[in-house]
Design an enzyme around this catalytic site. Structure first.
Site, PDB file in Angstrom:
ATOM      1  N   HIS A 153      -2.872  -4.927  -6.995  1.00  0.00           N
ATOM      2  CA  HIS A 153      -4.070  -4.280  -7.547  1.00  0.00           C
ATOM      3  C   HIS A 153      -3.664  -3.160  -8.488  1.00  0.00           C
ATOM      4  CE1 HIS A 153      -3.191  -1.620  -4.015  1.00  0.00           C
ATOM      5  NE2 HIS A 153      -3.586  -0.664  -4.830  1.00  0.00           N
ATOM      6  N   HIS A 198      -9.071  -4.460  -1.408  1.00  0.00           N
ATOM      7  CA  HIS A 198      -9.359  -4.210  -2.826  1.00  0.00           C
ATOM      8  C   HIS A 198      -8.466  -5.074  -3.699  1.00  0.00           C
ATOM      9  CE1 HIS A 198      -6.021  -1.613  -1.949  1.00  0.00           C
ATOM     10  NE2 HIS A 198      -6.105  -0.847  -3.005  1.00  0.00           N
ATOM     11  N   HIS A 213      -2.276   3.792 -10.896  1.00  0.00           N
ATOM     12  CA  HIS A 213      -1.090   3.077 -10.434  1.00  0.00           C
ATOM     13  C   HIS A 213      -1.278   1.571 -10.468  1.00  0.00           C
ATOM     14  CE1 HIS A 213      -3.284   3.511  -6.487  1.00  0.00           C
ATOM     15  NE2 HIS A 213      -2.821   2.287  -6.263  1.00  0.00           N
ATOM     16  N   HIS A 245      -2.984   5.261   4.067  1.00  0.00           N
ATOM     17  CA  HIS A 245      -4.299   5.588   3.528  1.00  0.00           C
ATOM     18  C   HIS A 245      -5.350   5.444   4.626  1.00  0.00           C
ATOM     19  CE1 HIS A 245      -3.065   5.600  -0.614  1.00  0.00           C
ATOM     20  NE2 HIS A 245      -2.643   4.368  -0.577  1.00  0.00           N
ATOM     21  N   TYR A 254       4.265   5.996  -3.107  1.00  0.00           N
ATOM     22  CA  TYR A 254       4.061   6.058  -4.564  1.00  0.00           C
ATOM     23  C   TYR A 254       5.282   6.690  -5.231  1.00  0.00           C
ATOM     24  CZ  TYR A 254      -0.967   5.453  -3.687  1.00  0.00           C
ATOM     25  OH  TYR A 254      -2.197   4.994  -3.302  1.00  0.00           O
ATOM     26  N   GLU A 264       2.890   1.770  -6.810  1.00  0.00           N
ATOM     27  CA  GLU A 264       2.732   1.842  -5.360  1.00  0.00           C
ATOM     28  C   GLU A 264       3.348   0.568  -4.786  1.00  0.00           C
ATOM     29  OE1 GLU A 264      -1.299   1.132  -3.849  1.00  0.00           O
ATOM     30  OE2 GLU A 264      -0.892   2.391  -2.111  1.00  0.00           O
TER      31      GLU A 264
HETATM   32  O1  LIG Z   1      -7.155   8.279  -4.502  1.00  0.00           O
HETATM   33  C1  LIG Z   1      -6.522   7.303  -4.389  1.00  0.00           C
HETATM   34  C2  LIG Z   1      -6.567   6.351  -3.330  1.00  0.00           C
HETATM   35  C3  LIG Z   1      -5.697   5.340  -3.385  1.00  0.00           C
HETATM   36  C4  LIG Z   1      -5.679   4.215  -2.499  1.00  0.00           C
HETATM   37  C5  LIG Z   1      -4.822   3.162  -2.750  1.00  0.00           C
HETATM   38  O2  LIG Z   1      -3.962   3.239  -3.736  1.00  0.00           O
HETATM   39  C6  LIG Z   1      -4.782   1.930  -2.013  1.00  0.00           C
HETATM   40  O3  LIG Z   1      -5.518   1.808  -1.020  1.00  0.00           O
HETATM   41  O4  LIG Z   1      -4.030   1.061  -2.391  1.00  0.00           O
HETATM   42 FE   LIG Z   2      -3.300   1.390  -4.364  1.00  0.00          FE
END
Ligand SMILES: O=C/C=C/C=C(\O)C(=O)O
Ligand SMILES: [Fe+2]
Length: 306
Positions: A153, A198, A213, A245, A254, A264
């Site tokens: 993504h 996502h 990213h 996350h 990252y 990432e």
């Molecule tokens: O504010 C950024 C949040 C990022 C979340 C991700 O990059 C992810 O869930 O892959």
């Molecule tokens: Fe991400």
């Protein structure tokens, strides 16, 4: 499941300042495989477990950032259906002939309301993942570095956030999986065209067309820790992690490529179906939404985009 006509993120074309340094980073550090080069100096890469010819194109440039992100659609009929959806939304489209990127079929190209260019295509040359399709082994012996499995993504920052999200939902048939809201204002949207948490994400921002990213899948949390080892061993600029996350539950790290594009690598720990509820994080809790353990926002993580 009845996936939409959009199958998945197909590739990202990244601008890089030094092509040799970029190839070393994406291939030796991350484990992507070079599959071609063209007369514009662009280099085509794929992750080991992808069958199509490329999922990353490195483009020599004076600036860093994203040229475009492309989604593969299921059939040519889907391509023309989405072309008309996009036009009906009020966004101009152009057609890019087959072969403009080596091995890629005809593309429908447009700039979404947040200033990001996206392409759709139905056909790309398949080169296989190095494993037979009959009685396949579970992994390839030929992978190095972080052993990235697939391009997964992008997270993009754009200036017309609400319209860009509405465009992805209405014209491209993505579904909102998770969001961060500040009262009535949506700060972040995580959108899916699959069972993934996502396939693309957007954050409200003051400038159009920015890349936060490009993300690549690893197989496990242990592989994320191993990626962290590689980041230190190879002196790669670390941004944040390894951590988890709250949003999407990803186990993540990252870092930056040599041109300053953020990458990432992560292991996924979530899934959704079309009837799954939208998960909402509130802005007063955004530290935990983004970095679940430290529960603290990292200023540079939010501010640095390319
Ligand atoms: O504010 C950024 C949040 C990022 C979340 C991700 O990059 C992810 O869930 O892959
Ligand atoms: Fe991400």
């Amino acid at each position: 499941m009845a996936m939409t006509g959009i199958l998945r993120p197909g590739h990202v074309q990244l601008r890089v300042l030094d092509i040799d340094e970029a190839v070393t980073h994406y291939c030796d550090n991350m484990g992507l495989i070079e599959t071609d080069r063209d007369d514009q100096g662009r280099v085509y890469l794929k992750c080991w477990d992808e069958h199509d010819k490329f999922s990353v194109v490195l483009e020599p440039s004076d600036t860093s950032g994203m040229n475009h992100m492309a989604f593969k659609v299921r059939t040519e009929q889907d391509l023309w259906r989405f072309e008309s959806n996009v036009k009906n939304f009020g966004v101009e489209t152009t057609r890019i002939p087959a072969g403009e990127l080596n091995g890629c079929g005809e593309r429908v190209s447009f700039v979404a309301p947040g200033g990001h260019r996206f392409d759709l295509y139905a056909v790309k040359e398949s080169v296989g993942n190095g494993i037979p399709t009959t009685n396949p082994a579970p992994w390839s012996e030929d992978t190095v570095g972080m052993k990235a499995i697939r391009f997964d993504h992008c997270l993009l920052y754009g200036d017309d956030h609400d319209e860009e999200v509405r465009f992805f939902v209405e014209a491209l048939e993505f579904e909102l999986a998770e969001q961060v809201v500040d009262g009535e204002t949506q700060i972040a949207a995580f959108l899916s065209c699959s069972t993934k948490a996502h396939d693309i994400a957007f954050i409200r921002h003051g400038e159009p067309g920015k890349l936060h990213h490009a993300s690549f899948l690893l197989g496990s949390w242990e592989q994320v820790l191993r990626a962290a080892d590689i980041i230190s061993m190879k002196d790669i600029p670390l941004d944040v992690g390894p951590t988890r996350h709250g949003l999407t539950r990803g186990m993540t790290i990252y870092y930056f490529d040599p041109s300053g594009n953020r990458n990432e690598v992560f292991a996924e720990d979530s899934y959704r179906y079309p009837d799954s509820p939208v998960l909402t994080w509130t802005a007063d809790n955004s530290g935990q939404a983004i970095f679940y353990h430290s529960r603290t926002m990292v200023e540079s993580f939010m501010a640095v985009v390319s």
